[in-house]
Design a protein around this motif. Structure first.
Motif, PDB file in Angstrom:
ATOM      1  N   UNK A 130       0.656  -1.180   0.015  1.00  0.00           N
ATOM      2  CA  UNK A 130      -0.124  -0.027  -0.083  1.00  0.00           C
ATOM      3  C   UNK A 130       0.861   1.326   0.085  1.00  0.00           C
ATOM      4  N   UNK A 131       2.071   1.299   0.514  1.00  0.00           N
ATOM      5  CA  UNK A 131       2.762   2.517   0.800  1.00  0.00           C
ATOM      6  C   UNK A 131       3.915   2.500  -0.354  1.00  0.00           C
ATOM      7  N   UNK A 132       4.583   1.506  -0.639  1.00  0.00           N
ATOM      8  CA  UNK A 132       5.940   1.496  -1.394  1.00  0.00           C
ATOM      9  C   UNK A 132       5.482   2.138  -2.890  1.00  0.00           C
ATOM     10  N   UNK A 133       4.531   1.601  -3.632  1.00  0.00           N
ATOM     11  CA  UNK A 133       4.110   2.243  -4.932  1.00  0.00           C
ATOM     12  C   UNK A 133       3.964   3.657  -5.051  1.00  0.00           C
ATOM     13  N   UNK A 134       3.574   3.978  -3.946  1.00  0.00           N
ATOM     14  CA  UNK A 134       2.964   5.636  -3.961  1.00  0.00           C
ATOM     15  C   UNK A 134       4.304   6.158  -4.108  1.00  0.00           C
ATOM     16  N   UNK A 135       5.512   5.904  -3.111  1.00  0.00           N
ATOM     17  CA  UNK A 135       6.392   6.645  -2.936  1.00  0.00           C
ATOM     18  C   UNK A 135       7.280   6.323  -4.157  1.00  0.00           C
ATOM     19  N   UNK A 136       7.300   5.193  -5.074  1.00  0.00           N
ATOM     20  CA  UNK A 136       7.983   5.067  -6.182  1.00  0.00           C
ATOM     21  C   UNK A 136       7.402   5.758  -7.212  1.00  0.00           C
ATOM     22  N   UNK A 137       6.000   6.219  -7.392  1.00  0.00           N
ATOM     23  CA  UNK A 137       5.596   6.774  -8.533  1.00  0.00           C
ATOM     24  C   UNK A 137       6.025   8.512  -8.532  1.00  0.00           C
ATOM     25  N   UNK A 138       6.342   8.746  -7.214  1.00  0.00           N
ATOM     26  CA  UNK A 138       6.943  10.292  -7.359  1.00  0.00           C
ATOM     27  C   UNK A 138       7.936  10.519  -8.061  1.00  0.00           C
ATOM     28  N   UNK A 139       8.678   9.295  -8.645  1.00  0.00           N
ATOM     29  CA  UNK A 139       9.971   9.672  -9.475  1.00  0.00           C
ATOM     30  C   UNK A 139       9.597  10.276 -10.699  1.00  0.00           C
ATOM     31  N   UNK A 140       8.284  10.344 -11.101  1.00  0.00           N
ATOM     32  CA  UNK A 140       8.172  10.947 -12.699  1.00  0.00           C
ATOM     33  C   UNK A 140       7.667  12.431 -12.477  1.00  0.00           C
ATOM     34  N   UNK A 141       7.381  12.852 -11.150  1.00  0.00           N
ATOM     35  CA  UNK A 141       6.945  14.113 -11.114  1.00  0.00           C
ATOM     36  C   UNK A 141       8.175  15.274 -11.082  1.00  0.00           C
ATOM     37  N   UNK A 142       7.806  16.218 -11.878  1.00  0.00           N
ATOM     38  CA  UNK A 142       8.996  17.271 -11.975  1.00  0.00           C
ATOM     39  C   UNK A 142       8.478  18.391 -10.765  1.00  0.00           C
ATOM     40  N   UNK A 143       9.524  18.392  -9.929  1.00  0.00           N
ATOM     41  CA  UNK A 143       9.017  19.076  -8.640  1.00  0.00           C
ATOM     42  C   UNK A 143       9.784  20.577  -8.808  1.00  0.00           C
ATOM     43  N   UNK A 144      10.487  20.868  -9.823  1.00  0.00           N
ATOM     44  CA  UNK A 144      11.245  22.025 -10.136  1.00  0.00           C
ATOM     45  C   UNK A 144      11.922  22.332 -11.400  1.00  0.00           C
ATOM     46  N   UNK A 145      12.507  23.352 -11.692  1.00  0.00           N
ATOM     47  CA  UNK A 145      13.028  23.715 -13.103  1.00  0.00           C
ATOM     48  C   UNK A 145      14.460  23.190 -12.987  1.00  0.00           C
ATOM     49  N   UNK A 146      15.269  22.806 -14.057  1.00  0.00           N
ATOM     50  CA  UNK A 146      16.464  22.536 -13.984  1.00  0.00           C
ATOM     51  C   UNK A 146      17.543  23.594 -13.337  1.00  0.00           C
ATOM     52  N   UNK A 147      18.328  23.129 -12.352  1.00  0.00           N
ATOM     53  CA  UNK A 147      19.283  24.160 -12.026  1.00  0.00           C
ATOM     54  C   UNK A 147      20.685  24.138 -12.553  1.00  0.00           C
TER      55      UNK A 147
END
Length: 414
Positions: free
Chosen positions: A93-110
């Protein structure tokens, strides 16, 4: 030996920062916010007693007290359960949600070597495409992309991974050897099947418009990615965000996504007044994992909605070199770069800070909206929930895909 920039750009480092620096703290705070918000809506005080000495912070410390209680509470396992699956279910129940965050761009390129300088967007585009540059050239090496995993089938990856989280509830119900838990698990799987199809189809309109399933590309180019150059807009233009071009898709996705989190008004898998739910036999930290997974799903769903429909980390009219009003797009190689217009230049560090903050603010607002929905709408009966999914959301999602495809086809010849 890797440099500090390579370590910071390493996917493991970014995942640790995102999961333990942003997502887990926000999900923990949501456990307090939900009780506080519901208390305010029902004219109650809500949680206000947890404290460290004289420090109370309006009850915010309650989530720390909850965590301590769950960690040290007895982990009771009934004798008849399937011990292997019983232990596996909270992890699923917990692990897939944390893995799925990998595709989210949470900011611009620095660009760390240009952090205190003013970026030239044309030079940045030329650097990434290995095009020779003239004049004074900045140092754009060692860039740090604030997205863990960028792949062309990003949104399909999201559905593939997040579907596994639903097995957590189903397996928990079966492995508990309890008829009420089994009923909750069956309800969970039937609800997942009813809404997952509509949720996927609701994003197909976005794919038809942008020509991309990669969340980072959707954020950078927006709805006009496949338009002719004369009609294309900058990614920072709010009129280029998909909330305007896919309003029905937005409503359908939000509805189906809330159903996926199994929260009221779609909470029949838990059914608190009737069956307690698939986790009725769990206690201590295992129950806490189900509890935390629900709030992490709220954060994740908010992040997906922000990324696809509300421009992600984009700030209205803020391009890489500062606020720009007017202007046009210039083609540099295969990339479109905003140029011209009236511009208020800003240093790179301030642009990054504002765009990173904008993403966080949008996610928090959508989390707040989901909490409001839970305490505003009455829960559906099981038959009402099935009818909504199969007889309303699914036909509307199919209609949205067909109309979007037709409009897109006509626009190619217009």
């Amino acid at each position: 030996m890797p440099s500090i920039w390579e370590i910071l750009d390493w996917p493991g480092t970014k995942w640790l920062f995102l999961a333990f620096g942003l997502v887990m703290p926000l999900a923990s705070l949501l456990t307090w916010a939900e009780r506080r918000q519901s208390a305010m809506m029902q004219d109650r005080l809500g949680p206000n007693r947890a404290n460290i000495g004289p420090i109370k912070l309006k009850g915010i410390l309650h989530f720390i007290a909850d965590a301590v209680k769950m960690i040290f509470k007895e982990d009771f396992i009934p004798g008849n359960v399937h011990k292997g699956l019983f232990a596996l279910a909270p992890v699923l129940a917990l692990a897939p949600v944390l893995i799925a965050f990998a595709i989210i761009p949470f900011g611009p390129t620095i660009y760390p070597h240009e952090f205190f300088h003013h970026l030239d967007p044309i030079q940045v585009a030329q650097f990434h495409q290995h095009i020779p540059m003239d004049g004074e050239v900045g140092n754009y090496t060692d860039s740090i992309r604030l997205q863990i995993f960028s792949i062309d089938f990003g949104l399909i990856f999201y559905f593939a991974i997040l579907t596994l989280a639903n097995y957590g509830g189903t397996i928990a119900g079966w492995a508990s050897y309890n008829k009420w838990a089994l009923l909750g698990g069956l309800r969970s799987s039937s609800q997942m099947m009813s809404y997952e199809v509509a949720m996927g189809l609701s994003l197909m309109g976005a794919f038809l418009l942008t020509g991309a399933l990669e969340p980072g590309a959707i954020v950078e180019h927006g709805a006009s990615a496949t338009f002719q150059l004369d009609h294309a807009m900058s990614g920072s233009n709010p009129l280029n965000w998909l909330w305007l071009w896919q309003p029905l898709g937005l409503v359908l996705f939000v509805t189906a996504a809330i159903a996926e989190t199994k929260r009221a008004p779609f909470d029949i898998p838990e059914g608190e007044p009737e069956i307690i739910g698939y986790f009725v036999e769990y206690s201590g930290i295992r129950w806490g994992m189900f509890f935390l997974a629900e709030f992490i799903e709220i954060v994740f769903i908010s992040a997906v909605i922000v990324t696809v429909f509300f421009g992600g980390w984009q700030v209205p009219f803020l391009d890489a070199d500062g606020f720009r009003f007017g202007g046009e797009l210039q083609q540099v190689g295969s990339m479109m770069v905003p140029t011209g217009g009236m511009i208020a230049p800003l240093p790179h560090w301030l642009v990054v800070l504002m765009q990173f903050g904008a993403f966080g603010l949008k996610v928090v607002l959508l989390c707040w909206f989901q909490l409001m929905v839970r305490w505003t709408l009455p829960r559906f009966r099981a038959d009402q929930l099935m009818n909504l999914g199969w007889k309303l959301l699914l036909p509307l999602a199919l209609g949205n895909v067909m109309v979007t495809a037709l409009v897109r086809l006509i626009s190619l010849y217009w």
